[in-house]
Design an enzyme around this catalytic site. Structure first.
Site, short mmCIF file in Angstrom:
data_model
loop_
_atom_site.label_atom_id
_atom_site.label_comp_id
_atom_site.label_asym_id
_atom_site.label_seq_id
_atom_site.Cartn_x
_atom_site.Cartn_y
_atom_site.Cartn_z
N CYS A 84 0.82 -1.23 0.00
CA CYS A 84 0.00 0.00 0.00
C CYS A 84 0.84 1.27 0.00
CB CYS A 84 -0.93 0.01 1.22
SG CYS A 84 -1.97 -1.44 1.37
N HIS A 317 -9.34 1.14 -3.44
CA HIS A 317 -7.96 0.93 -3.02
C HIS A 317 -7.18 0.17 -4.09
CE1 HIS A 317 -4.52 0.28 -0.63
NE2 HIS A 317 -4.98 -0.57 0.27
#
Length: 383
Positions: A84, A317
């Site tokens: 991430c 995401h």
């Protein structure tokens, strides 16, 4: 000192949506071309392209994007994987190159096709059938390597953050969702984040739990997308853009990755000689509502200055691109003063980036009260 001269991204689209058939370079190359056009920089001025990618099949996605974007063949492309945090870390690497005088123009960001990710299989050393798996190993000890949703649920339990509070954060994220002019590069006719259509409180309340207090409503949807910024020297910038004034990536407890950005934020501010009160605007990753809530409370950020245009809960995401999406949003939202982008990553990682825009008005404040994010939560060491 390096400067972000331009910042662009695609819309963020849930996996299986409008971008499902696109290869990584199909997502990234249009953004790079638009970035150079926005900045008035020729392709042959680019020294390097750094691209984060978390779910691809290996190889060098950065090279694919560079070639597809029409950059010179001498641009080798550098792909990184910090999950991430990768998109933000690509920008920190570009900053380091430019700050050291090793390059003057670097494209940096991330790209992810959740829709086209390869299936993962691990061979059996004893000759048995291969075993399919979803999550890569992020720590060498299975007992300290939780699945991310389980880690978020455990964090909510430890900090006493209720499902109702998480749902309220998610609903507020959707309510604030907006896109700045010039932020998104249209692709396949998609010009807006496909998931940011609004989330009502009653819908969030009906969502079925995934694990503990985590639901599909208070967790970001897996998505496809790309985001890049143009990092240049002060000479090239000639007074334009946002100055990169600091940033850091830190490791922490792999069992509790959601809190590591708290330390990264504190370290980045301290290195820059700043206080948290100096932050005019912050983009904090919302992989899970509880993660964002815990980081905002733990870092003592003003919630009225956090994610004023919505967060990943209202967008989605695209893992390797998500950190770069934060930087792109910050570039377009920051009206003046100090801007902060921060993100957590699997394995117990946290990254923070500080930008500065001088001589402009302070950003508008969204009316989100401390009660909305339960700032009475005490964030500290694991017990």
């Amino acid at each position: 000192m390096s400067v972000i001269l331009a910042a662009k991204r695609t819309a963020v689209v849930p996996r299986g949506g409008a971008f499902a058939a696109l290869e990584i370079e199909d997502l990234g190359a249009p953004v790079v071309r638009a970035l150079l056009q926005q900045a008035g920089i020729a392709a042959d001025q680019v020294s390097e392209l750094i691209c984060a990618n978390a779910l691809g099949a290996g190889g060098n996605p950065a090279r694919l994007v560079a070639l597809a974007a029409g950059l010179p063949e001498r641009v080798a492309g550098l792909t990184i994987d910090r999950q991430c945090a990768g998109g933000l870390d690509a920008i920190l690497l570009a900053h380091a190159l430019v700050d050291a005088g090793l390059a003057e123009v670097v494209v940096a960001g991330g790209v992810e096709s959740y829709s086209r990710r390869p299936e993962r299989w691990r061979t059996d050393p004893q000759g048995g059938p291969a075993q399919r798996y979803e999550q890569a190993r992020f720590a060498p000890w299975p007992a300290r390597d939780p699945e991310m949703t389980q880690a978020a649920a455990a964090l909510a339990t430890r900090l006493g953050i209720s499902r109702a509070a998480q749902d309220a954060w998610a609903v507020a994220s959707h309510a604030r969702a907006r896109v700045a002019a010039g932020e998104i590069v249209p692709l396949l006719g998609v010009e807006m984040d496909a998931f940011a259509r609004g989330l009502r409180a009653e819908v969030a309340a009906r969502a079925k739990p995934i694990t503990g207090s985590i639901t599909a409503a208070n967790a970001a949807v897996a998505a496809d997308g790309a985001a890049f910024v143009l990092v240049v020297s002060e000479r090239i910038a000639a007074g334009r853009g946002l100055r990169v004034i600091g940033g850091v990536t830190l490791g922490g407890d792999p069992e509790e990755p959601g809190l590591v950005p708290v330390a990264a934020i504190a370290s980045a501010l301290a290195r820059a000689g700043l206080r948290v009160e100096d932050v005019a605007l912050a983009e904090v990753m919302e992989a899970y509502a509880v993660q964002a809530m815990a980081c905002v409370a733990g870092a003592e950020l003003d919630p009225a200055r956090v994610n004023i245009g919505g967060g990943a809960l209202a967008r989605g995401h695209p893992i390797g691109a998500s950190g770069a999406v934060l930087a792109v949003r910050l570039f377009h939202e920051l009206g003046g003063g100090i801007g902060l982008a921060a993100i957590a990553a699997a394995g117990g990682l946290g990254s923070a980036l500080l930008l500065q825009k001088e001589g402009a008005a302070a950003p508008s404040r969204f009316a989100l009260t401390p009660a909305d994010i339960s700032t009475n939560v005490k964030v500290g060491a694991r017990r």
